[in-house]
Design a protein around this motif. Structure first.
Motif, PDB file in Angstrom:
ATOM      1  N   TRP A  20       0.843  -1.205   0.000  1.00  0.00           N
ATOM      2  CA  TRP A  20       0.000   0.000   0.000  1.00  0.00           C
ATOM      3  C   TRP A  20       0.872   1.247   0.000  1.00  0.00           C
ATOM      4  N   GLU A  21       1.881   1.149   0.858  1.00  0.00           N
ATOM      5  CA  GLU A  21       2.744   2.318   0.965  1.00  0.00           C
ATOM      6  C   GLU A  21       3.420   2.614  -0.367  1.00  0.00           C
ATOM      7  N   SER A  22       3.781   1.549  -1.070  1.00  0.00           N
ATOM      8  CA  SER A  22       4.475   1.763  -2.339  1.00  0.00           C
ATOM      9  C   SER A  22       3.556   2.432  -3.368  1.00  0.00           C
ATOM     10  N   VAL A  23       2.260   2.083  -3.323  1.00  0.00           N
ATOM     11  CA  VAL A  23       1.314   2.753  -4.224  1.00  0.00           C
ATOM     12  C   VAL A  23       1.298   4.248  -3.919  1.00  0.00           C
ATOM     13  N   GLY A  48       2.586  10.408  -2.286  1.00  0.00           N
ATOM     14  CA  GLY A  48       1.440  10.771  -1.452  1.00  0.00           C
ATOM     15  C   GLY A  48       1.440  10.151  -0.074  1.00  0.00           C
ATOM     16  N   GLU A  49       2.543   9.456   0.307  1.00  0.00           N
ATOM     17  CA  GLU A  49       2.502   8.713   1.574  1.00  0.00           C
ATOM     18  C   GLU A  49       2.426   9.633   2.792  1.00  0.00           C
ATOM     19  N   ARG A  50       3.187  10.743   2.740  1.00  0.00           N
ATOM     20  CA  ARG A  50       3.150  11.655   3.890  1.00  0.00           C
ATOM     21  C   ARG A  50       1.782  12.276   4.040  1.00  0.00           C
ATOM     22  N   ALA A  51       1.228  12.739   2.919  1.00  0.00           N
ATOM     23  CA  ALA A  51      -0.077  13.394   2.965  1.00  0.00           C
ATOM     24  C   ALA A  51      -1.148  12.433   3.484  1.00  0.00           C
ATOM     25  N   TYR A  52      -1.067  11.199   3.003  1.00  0.00           N
ATOM     26  CA  TYR A  52      -2.078  10.234   3.424  1.00  0.00           C
ATOM     27  C   TYR A  52      -1.988   9.940   4.924  1.00  0.00           C
ATOM     28  N   ARG A  53      -0.788   9.725   5.392  1.00  0.00           N
ATOM     29  CA  ARG A  53      -0.578   9.474   6.820  1.00  0.00           C
ATOM     30  C   ARG A  53      -1.082  10.648   7.655  1.00  0.00           C
ATOM     31  N   ILE A 100      -6.934   4.359   0.839  1.00  0.00           N
ATOM     32  CA  ILE A 100      -5.910   4.749  -0.136  1.00  0.00           C
ATOM     33  C   ILE A 100      -6.544   4.963  -1.503  1.00  0.00           C
ATOM     34  N   ALA A 101      -7.416   4.041  -1.894  1.00  0.00           N
ATOM     35  CA  ALA A 101      -8.096   4.186  -3.183  1.00  0.00           C
ATOM     36  C   ALA A 101      -8.906   5.473  -3.203  1.00  0.00           C
ATOM     37  N   GLU A 102      -9.599   5.722  -2.137  1.00  0.00           N
ATOM     38  CA  GLU A 102     -10.416   6.936  -2.057  1.00  0.00           C
ATOM     39  C   GLU A 102      -9.527   8.180  -2.189  1.00  0.00           C
ATOM     40  N   LEU A 141      -6.568   8.442  -3.655  1.00  0.00           N
ATOM     41  CA  LEU A 141      -5.985   8.610  -4.981  1.00  0.00           C
ATOM     42  C   LEU A 141      -7.016   8.912  -6.064  1.00  0.00           C
ATOM     43  N   VAL A 142      -8.237   8.443  -5.832  1.00  0.00           N
ATOM     44  CA  VAL A 142      -9.265   8.644  -6.863  1.00  0.00           C
ATOM     45  C   VAL A 142     -10.093   9.894  -6.576  1.00  0.00           C
ATOM     46  N   LEU A 143     -10.513  10.068  -5.358  1.00  0.00           N
ATOM     47  CA  LEU A 143     -11.560  11.057  -5.095  1.00  0.00           C
ATOM     48  C   LEU A 143     -11.155  12.275  -4.273  1.00  0.00           C
ATOM     49  N   ASP A 144      -9.993  12.237  -3.647  1.00  0.00           N
ATOM     50  CA  ASP A 144      -9.674  13.337  -2.733  1.00  0.00           C
ATOM     51  C   ASP A 144      -9.245  14.603  -3.503  1.00  0.00           C
ATOM     52  N   GLN A 145     -10.068  15.608  -3.411  1.00  0.00           N
ATOM     53  CA  GLN A 145      -9.813  16.832  -4.185  1.00  0.00           C
ATOM     54  C   GLN A 145      -8.676  17.677  -3.619  1.00  0.00           C
ATOM     55  N   ARG A 146      -8.180  17.295  -2.435  1.00  0.00           N
ATOM     56  CA  ARG A 146      -7.094  18.079  -1.838  1.00  0.00           C
ATOM     57  C   ARG A 146      -5.729  17.608  -2.312  1.00  0.00           C
ATOM     58  N   PHE A 147      -5.673  16.368  -2.795  1.00  0.00           N
ATOM     59  CA  PHE A 147      -4.378  15.802  -3.160  1.00  0.00           C
ATOM     60  C   PHE A 147      -4.073  16.099  -4.639  1.00  0.00           C
ATOM     61  N   PRO A 148      -2.956  16.812  -4.906  1.00  0.00           N
ATOM     62  CA  PRO A 148      -2.726  17.304  -6.281  1.00  0.00           C
ATOM     63  C   PRO A 148      -2.440  16.225  -7.317  1.00  0.00           C
ATOM     64  N   ARG A 149      -2.355  14.973  -6.913  1.00  0.00           N
ATOM     65  CA  ARG A 149      -2.149  13.951  -7.940  1.00  0.00           C
ATOM     66  C   ARG A 149      -3.320  12.974  -8.002  1.00  0.00           C
TER      67      ARG A 149
END
Lengths: 315, 475
Positions: free
Chosen positions: A201-204, A210-215, A227-229, A231-239
């Protein structure tokens, strides 16, 4: 502006973004290789090549030898790889040169300097000891270009086309990572909570930095759905995919405003946006994460093609 | 050097004293630390690389982009010297324009017996499509570069007229920018005429030549062969500075009797096309059918008044070196005045007596192709081997009308900055001239080209020459 210029600006931005994405992917792969046994890192390197879509070209040159040094040199500088970081930087610079009049002097110089530095840094095969530094150089150079664009470009159609190129490419990249790694994120009773899962998961997350932001957002707890949410849906994460769609929307809106009308690209993007707006992560998992990602990649590509046609990129 | 005439140095007199134009500069220079200057020189070079002020060399790897070496010692022209030069250039350029107009209309000069008709026959630069047609505003040579050489304090001569597509103006501008960035204090101590408004003048001058079909503010575009052309940097630079579009042949097509460019909003007509593409490639329907660099049908639009092409097709006839040899007559014929600027003495090898003389004296002479440019295909007698000379003699005998010969000139020198300090090198000067119905404008100074090798007379950038910032002092 000339259609050819819009095309050049669009592809310059795409190539720069692709070079940066590849370096982020490599960073994640390298990290994995340092922390895992040989077999696991071998698999990681293999999936990296699959993510960028060059399995065939890689194996033609290297057979199934997915050793780290071969993989990163293939992705960074191999002449057999038309999508190498070096080839991308060169292509970006060629495009920048062709649309020189559409760029500020600072943007052109930043692109030209990146090319000069990276050509130097990638002139010879990259050894393990130097990889970290090379990857950092790539990201720093790309950051300089972004800074020059942000700080000096007029917020007009030229800027819109370059941002659209960036986010078409970035969305495609994040989606491809998910496409190759989706199975890691699928619910599986057997693996839940194992340390292997955590590493995967961490590698994804790492492959999109995005690991720091997610944590930070989740107080350190890892779970595949989250994690899926993210990467797919979070409007705050620039990637994230949603973020890319949002940026595409605002830049296409800018074009509609400047031109006084919308085009078929606006319609296609609206349809894609609605799909995202309505989807929750549970629903996505229910109807199939893999299919969802596939559809996104295709729709994203359709938007890009529509823009090329609507704005007369080529005769 | 064949004769014993001493070489004229523009900075130092024979007795070692400084010539007046360089006095202020030398005062400043004497106070500089050589090490610091050397460091600045490296800075300048990396700044040229970063900004991409490069050119491609024909025949080399396409990806190869080279810097034109820049020397940081300026070439300085006194105000009164420049005034005289300027008058001479103005006279010559207005004669050139009248000459070309005459050639494509009544040919008075031929009828008057002042120019042999055979020079026009079988001349590739001559365009029958231009006969009887008058370009908008009557201007043929919108942008001209006059190559000047100097052999003494008062001896300036025209070496070549570039009425086709003179290049190098971007180096003139960038050299000044670089000098001002490197040595700002120098410019507050020495008053130098500014060159920076050239692009605005060019834009204005081109717009003043807009064709009858123009509606509203003229739309100007620069036509480039593309990023692999040796002068691409200059094309992009000028378009950028003028705020004009930089177009390629593939961006253009003829629509409703106009030449239009493909924009993101559809096709938009162009009024004035500053083309950096040779005549031959301009219109595959009229000229080279294989050309992908031009616009099919542009000549028809042009002749119907739908577009201005700068410079006008067919002006290359004036670059012909056999025609050059008649320039003194040409100037006199059209201006009714004695030429203010002299030609370099020239033997036309098409004339039997001249040919015989040239063949006897090849080792002393410079022989050039009449259609050549860029320093290609020429013989410099004094620096050539016996073998090279006899090989060239054969070519000369086979096609004498293809060549002219000139004495090896003792070109003036200006010092360059070398590892061992200042050292004299030969220079020439290319002032840039703009022509419009409103008049002739000349940017003070121009581009100084300098041979970097000791003793060398070849200043062409394609042959290892460099450039210098060129100053005209304020009064």
């Amino acid at each position: 502006m000339l259609g050819r210029t819009a095309n050049g600006v669009f592809w310059m931005a795409r190539y720069l973004e692709r070079a940066e994405n590849t370096s982020r992917l490599l960073e994640a792969g390298f990290r994995m290789a340092l922390t895992r046994d040989a077999e696991a890192s071998h698999d990681e390197w293999r999936s990296l090549i699959a993510t960028v879509g060059f399995t065939h070209g890689f194996e033609a040159a290297n057979g199934s030898d997915y050793s780290g040094e071969r993989v990163w040199n293939f992705l960074l500088r191999d002449k057999a790889n038309p999508g190498s970081v070096l080839a991308m930087i060169e292509a970006a610079r060629t495009n920048a040169r062709a649309v020189r009049t559409a760029l500020t002097r600072e943007v052109w110089e930043a692109v030209n300097e990146s090319w000069m530095h990276l050509r130097e840094a990638l002139a010879r095969p990259v050894r393990e000891a130097a990889l970290g530094l090379v990857l950092a150089t790539i990201r720093r150079q790309m950051t300089m270009v972004r800074g020059a664009m942000d700080g000096t470009m007029l917020r007009n159609e030229i800027h819109n086309f370059s941002r659209i190129g960036t986010f078409i490419e970035r969305g495609d990249n994040t989606a491809r990572i998910l496409d190759v790694k989706y199975y890691v994120l699928l619910p599986s009773l057997a693996w839940v909570g194992s340390s292997l899962d955590n590493v995967q998961w961490e590698s994804v997350l790492r492959s999109v930095s995005g690991e720091r932001a997610y944590r930070w957002l989740n107080a350190g707890a890892m779970d595949p759905r989250g994690i899926a949410e993210f990467l797919v849906l979070d409007q705050r994460f620039p990637r994230s995919l949603a973020f890319c769609i949002d940026k595409l929307r605002s830049n296409l809106r800018g074009l509609a405003h400047e031109y006084g009308h919308e085009t078929s690209a606006h319609e296609l993007l609206r349809a894609l946006g609605t799909q995202f707006h309505e989807a929750g992560i549970d629903q996505i998992f229910e109807s199939g994460l893999h299919e969802f990602i596939h559809e996104f990649i295709a729709a994203n590509q359709q938007v890009a093609l529509a823009i090329e046609a609507d704005y007369r990129f080529v005769a | 050097m064949s004769d014993s005439k001493p070489i004229f140095d523009e900075m130092y007199n024979a007795d070692g004293s400084v010539r007046p134009a360089y006095a202020d500069y030398c005062d400043w220079f004497d106070q500089q630390d050589e090490k610091a200057l050397r460091r600045k020189h490296l800075d300048a070079e990396s700044s040229f690389r970063r900004t991409g002020i490069t050119f491609n060399v024909y025949g080399e790897d396409e990806a190869e982009e080279r810097l034109i070496p820049f020397d940081m010692v300026p070439r300085i022209i006194a105000a009164d010297e420049w005034r005289r030069l300027k008058r001479g250039i103005e006279q010559r350029v207005s004669a050139l324009n009248a000459f070309i107009a005459d050639l494509y209309h009544r040919r008075e000069i031929v009828k008057a017996g002042r120019l042999p008709e055979r020079l026009l026959r079988n001349n590739d630069a001559w365009l029958t499509n231009m006969v009887g047609f008058t370009p908008p505003g009557g201007v043929y040579t919108h942008i001209v570069g006059i190559d000047l050489v100097r052999t003494g304090p008062d001896d300036f001569m025209v070496l070549e007229d570039n009425a086709r597509t003179p290049s190098g103006v971007s180096y003139m501008l960038e050299n000044r920018e670089t000098m001002m960035a490197m040595f700002p204090e120098l410019f507050s101590q020495v008053r130098v005429e500014s060159v920076s408004n050239y692009p605005q003048r060019l834009a204005r001058s081109l717009a003043a030549c807009a064709p009858p079909a123009t509606k509203g503010k003229p739309v100007v575009a620069v036509l480039t062969p593309g990023i692999y052309n040796s002068a691409y940097f200059e094309h992009a630079f000028l378009a950028d500075q003028m705020g004009a579009e930089l177009v390629e042949g593939s961006d253009l097509r003829v629509i409703d009797g106009r030449v239009a460019m493909r924009t993101t909003r559809g096709y938009q007509p162009i009024d004035v096309l500053y083309r950096r593409v040779d005549d031959e490639y301009l219109d595959p329907l009229s000229f080279n059918p294989a050309s992908a660099l031009g616009v099919p049908g542009i000549m028809d639009v042009y002749r119907a008044g739908g577009i201005t092409i700068a410079n006008a097709p067919g002006t290359g006839i004036a670059d012909d070196k056999a025609i050059y040899s008649f320039m003194p007559e040409i100037v006199e014929f059209y201006t009714g005045e004695k030429p203010l600027l002299s030609n370099v003495p020239t033997w036309r090898c098409s004339e039997p007596d001249s040919l015989a003389y040239v063949l006897d004296n090849l080792a002393e002479l410079v022989v050039k192709e009449v259609h050549g440019s860029g320093g290609y295909g020429m013989l410099i007698g004094p620096t050539s081997s016996k073998k090279e000379i006899s090989a060239f003699a054969q070519k000369l005998r086979a096609k004498p009308h293809n060549y002219i010969a000139q004495p090896t000139l003792a070109l003036s020198t200006v010092p360059i900055f070398t590892r061992a300090g200042l050292a004299p090198r030969h220079v020439d000067l290319r002032p840039f001239v703009l022509v419009s119905p409103k008049g002739i404008e000349i940017t003070p100074g121009g581009l100084t080209r300098v041979a970097l090798k000791k003793g060398s007379l070849v200043v062409n950038s394609s042959q290892g020459g460099g450039t210098k910032d060129s100053w005209v002092l304020e009064d």
